[in-house]
Design an enzyme around this catalytic site. Structure first.
Site, PDB file in Angstrom:
ATOM      1  N   GLY A   1       0.788  -1.229   0.000  1.00  0.00           N
ATOM      2  CA  GLY A   1       0.000   0.000   0.000  1.00  0.00           C
ATOM      3  C   GLY A   1       0.815   1.272   0.000  1.00  0.00           C
ATOM      4  O   GLY A   1       0.264   2.358   0.222  1.00  0.00           O
TER       5      GLY A   1
ATOM      6  N   PRO B   1       4.902  -4.879  -1.102  1.00  0.00           N
ATOM      7  CA  PRO B   1       4.697  -3.773  -2.040  1.00  0.00           C
ATOM      8  C   PRO B   1       4.365  -4.273  -3.445  1.00  0.00           C
ATOM      9  O   PRO B   1       4.928  -5.264  -3.907  1.00  0.00           O
ATOM     10  CB  PRO B   1       6.062  -3.067  -2.046  1.00  0.00           C
ATOM     11  N   GLY B   2       3.438  -3.600  -4.090  1.00  0.00           N
ATOM     12  CA  GLY B   2       3.114  -3.923  -5.481  1.00  0.00           C
ATOM     13  C   GLY B   2       3.296  -2.651  -6.291  1.00  0.00           C
ATOM     14  O   GLY B   2       4.285  -2.459  -7.003  1.00  0.00           O
ATOM     15  N   ARG B   3       2.345  -1.729  -6.100  1.00  0.00           N
ATOM     16  CA  ARG B   3       2.336  -0.462  -6.830  1.00  0.00           C
ATOM     17  C   ARG B   3       3.674   0.284  -6.718  1.00  0.00           C
ATOM     18  O   ARG B   3       4.170   0.823  -7.701  1.00  0.00           O
ATOM     19  CB  ARG B   3       1.218   0.407  -6.232  1.00  0.00           C
TER      20      ARG B   3
ATOM     21  N   TYR C   1     -11.716   4.761 -10.405  1.00  0.00           N
ATOM     22  CA  TYR C   1     -11.426   5.501  -9.157  1.00  0.00           C
ATOM     23  C   TYR C   1     -11.289   7.005  -9.365  1.00  0.00           C
ATOM     24  O   TYR C   1     -10.933   7.724  -8.439  1.00  0.00           O
ATOM     25  CB  TYR C   1     -10.105   5.046  -8.528  1.00  0.00           C
TER      26      TYR C   1
ATOM     27  N   ARG D   1      -8.245   2.606 -14.340  1.00  0.00           N
ATOM     28  CA  ARG D   1      -8.160   3.258 -13.024  1.00  0.00           C
ATOM     29  C   ARG D   1      -8.832   4.638 -13.011  1.00  0.00           C
ATOM     30  O   ARG D   1      -9.332   5.072 -11.977  1.00  0.00           O
ATOM     31  CB  ARG D   1      -6.711   3.362 -12.545  1.00  0.00           C
TER      32      ARG D   1
ATOM     33  N   CYS E   1     -16.891   1.866 -26.221  1.00  0.00           N
ATOM     34  CA  CYS E   1     -18.265   2.350 -26.246  1.00  0.00           C
ATOM     35  C   CYS E   1     -18.797   2.539 -24.836  1.00  0.00           C
ATOM     36  O   CYS E   1     -19.523   1.691 -24.312  1.00  0.00           O
ATOM     37  CB  CYS E   1     -19.138   1.395 -27.036  1.00  0.00           C
TER      38      CYS E   1
HETATM   39  N1  LLP Z   1      -1.056  -7.097  -0.091  1.00  0.00           N
HETATM   40  C1  LLP Z   1      -2.370  -7.300  -0.125  1.00  0.00           C
HETATM   41  C2  LLP Z   1      -2.970  -8.288   0.749  1.00  0.00           C
HETATM   42  C3  LLP Z   1      -3.161  -6.551  -0.989  1.00  0.00           C
HETATM   43  O1  LLP Z   1      -4.468  -6.742  -0.999  1.00  0.00           O
HETATM   44  C4  LLP Z   1      -2.565  -5.595  -1.855  1.00  0.00           C
HETATM   45  C5  LLP Z   1      -3.381  -4.835  -2.779  1.00  0.00           C
HETATM   46  C6  LLP Z   1      -1.163  -5.443  -1.800  1.00  0.00           C
HETATM   47  C7  LLP Z   1      -0.439  -6.206  -0.897  1.00  0.00           C
HETATM   48  C8  LLP Z   1      -0.429  -4.483  -2.685  1.00  0.00           C
HETATM   49  O2  LLP Z   1      -0.816  -3.181  -2.539  1.00  0.00           O
HETATM   50  P1  LLP Z   1       0.006  -2.031  -3.301  1.00  0.00           P
HETATM   51  O3  LLP Z   1       1.379  -1.981  -2.677  1.00  0.00           O
HETATM   52  O4  LLP Z   1       0.114  -2.433  -4.717  1.00  0.00           O
HETATM   53  O5  LLP Z   1      -0.790  -0.818  -3.122  1.00  0.00           O
HETATM   54  N2  LLP Z   1      -6.764  -2.055  -8.230  1.00  0.00           N
HETATM   55  C9  LLP Z   1      -6.424  -1.085  -7.213  1.00  0.00           C
HETATM   56  C10 LLP Z   1      -5.527  -1.665  -6.183  1.00  0.00           C
HETATM   57  C11 LLP Z   1      -6.094  -2.839  -5.457  1.00  0.00           C
HETATM   58  C12 LLP Z   1      -5.088  -3.334  -4.515  1.00  0.00           C
HETATM   59  C13 LLP Z   1      -5.581  -4.466  -3.754  1.00  0.00           C
HETATM   60  N3  LLP Z   1      -4.631  -5.003  -2.873  1.00  0.00           N
HETATM   61  C14 LLP Z   1      -5.761   0.104  -7.881  1.00  0.00           C
HETATM   62  O6  LLP Z   1      -5.619   0.095  -9.089  1.00  0.00           O
HETATM   63  O7  LLP Z   1      -5.395   1.066  -7.212  1.00  0.00           O
END
Ligand code: LLP
Length: 425
Positions: free
Chosen positions: A236, A279-281, A322, A318, A350
């Protein structure tokens, strides 16, 4: 972002964006591999400077591909998956199953069986129902965490806020569900309780919720005499989509969070746990741009200008979902003699809501055939892409110090209908 104009042409990590778009076609997602490696190394560096036992587990939902899995292996990362598909990709990419964590609020029986068969290292149990289900399906002991909701407030979009009590994810520490899960797990034959997990939400720029969660969770652990080996704080960590966004301050933020962890552990006379983050994003988002070709430019006199591009909500959901804001820039530099005009950059699908950016300043001279680049599209873009309107998913390339590699080919028209079954009468 290493995105700059050279001789009026946009360069990304030293590569000419026009040439890449000409060569690979558009829409094209271009990743700077070095940026992703740097981010992974920053997380390693900050955690290793405070802790002996930790792991950085990439949330593969942000963006996954076989070559991404390779990169993760090379950077000593672990991986989170939330479906058979993400698990399959990781395993096909040669990732060690013991370093894979399986998340999800509704893992199906088939998914759990597949994960057990593959030897996935850690299951993050999301509900009381899953305690029973996983125990029944496992034939030998498996390590588990439980996903808890610490009930702390976070400041983000409600659709991407997850750690509150009223959520489809996890079990509350406030209403007794999380405690019941620990007790139930203790009674099972096949589940080894290793600790807890929480994910507070996405795009967080402030360490405060992480600090508050530690307090709430350690008070709870202490109240119920629950011992943990692993503490997984989720992901997050916020990124900068536009200049209005504040990035999560990785070094200072973890200093604060881990100081609090040391304080609460000392307060309750506990050893430091193995700390996991996900971390992902923050690894993928700012590493990529998406390049589109401009088509129809429509002026509604006195009202607005619509600049249509050859993609849209099928590869950029997105903003419709959002209201997310992005910077959109021309690939050919706007010269000083050309004025900027505010335009709505819209997709070709569309749906009136198929908007990539509202009121974006673009050169007044923009015309069919020009390229535009949307910044910060490395996370939750390709992975959230759809085939609405039978749009083909875009191609993805990585720029590395060794050159440019295509890592995902553009979907073909044949692939769009490959699963269709024509019933012949
Ligand atoms: N761990 C868990 C359990 C999660 O549910 C998530 C994201 C992450 C890690 C990674 O979070 P990040 O570091 O990427 O923020 N589609 C939405 C985001 C949904 C994220 C759901 N969970 C968007 O485009 O913002």
């Amino acid at each position: 972002m290493t995105l700059e104009y050279h001789n009026d042409k946009l360069q990304f990590r030293g590569q000419d964006v026009t040439n890449l778009a000409d060569q690979y076609g558009t829409p094209l997602i271009i990743y700077d591999e070095v940026h992703m490696r740097d981010m992974m190394r920053r997380f390693h560096a900050v955690l290793s400077s405070h802790l002996e036992n930790y792991s950085v587990s990439y949330a593969s939902k942000a963006f996954t591909a076989l070559q991404m899995i390779n990169l993760l292996k090379e950077e000593d990362m672990e991986i989170d998956v939330v479906s058979s598909g993400e698990l399959y990709t990781a395993i096909k990419g040669g990732f060690s199953p013991s370093l894979i964590k399986f998340h999800g609020n509704n893992k199906t029986v088939e998914e759990l069986e597949f994960a057990l068969e593959q030897g996935v290292g850690l299951f993050i149990i999301d509900s009381l129902d899953e305690v029973r289900l996983l125990n029944d399906l496992a034939h030998s002991p498996v390590d588990v965490l439980i996903r808890v909701n610490p009930g702390v407030d976070v400041d983000t979009h409600e659709f991407i806020s997850t750690g509150q009590t009223d959520s489809k994810f996890g079990m509350s520490i406030v209403d007794g569900t999380a405690l019941k899960a620990v007790i139930d797990i203790d009674k099972t034959e096949n589940l080894n309780f290793k600790g807890i997990h929480y994910h507070l939400g996405s795009q967080l720029s402030d360490p405060a919720p992480f600090v508050n969660a530690l307090t709430a969770v350690y008070d709870w652990l202490n109240d119920h005499e629950i011992e943990i080996e692993i503490l997984n704080m989720g992901g997050g960590f916020g990124v900068r989509y536009t200049e209005d966004d504040i990035r999560f301050p990785i070094e200072e933020g973890f200093e604060e969070i881990l100081t609090q962890l040391k304080t609460v552990c000392a307060q309750y006379d506990l050893e430091l746990p193995h700390v996991m983050i996900e971390p992902g994003r923050s690894i993928a988002a700012e590493a990529a741009v998406t390049v589109y070709e401009v088509g129809t430019v429509k002026d509604i006199p006195g009202v607005s200008r619509y600049v249509s591009i050859n993609g849209g909500m099928s590869d950029h959901i997105r903003t419709p979902l959002y209201g997310a804001e992005y910077d959109i820039i021309p690939v050919k530099k706007q010269t000083d003699d050309v004025e900027s005009v505010s335009a709505h950059v819209v997709g070709k699908l569309c749906e009136s809501g198929d908007i990539v950016g509202k009121n974006k300043p673009l050169p007044s001279t923009i015309e069919r055939g020009d390229y535009v680049a949307v910044k910060t599209t490395g996370a939750y873009h390709y992975s959230m892409a759809s085939n609405y309107n039978q749009m083909q998913k875009p191609a993805v390339i990585f720029i590395s110090p060794h050159g440019v590699k295509q890592v995902i080919k553009r979907q073909t028209l044949d692939q769009l209908i490959q699963n269709d079954v024509l019933i012949e009468e």
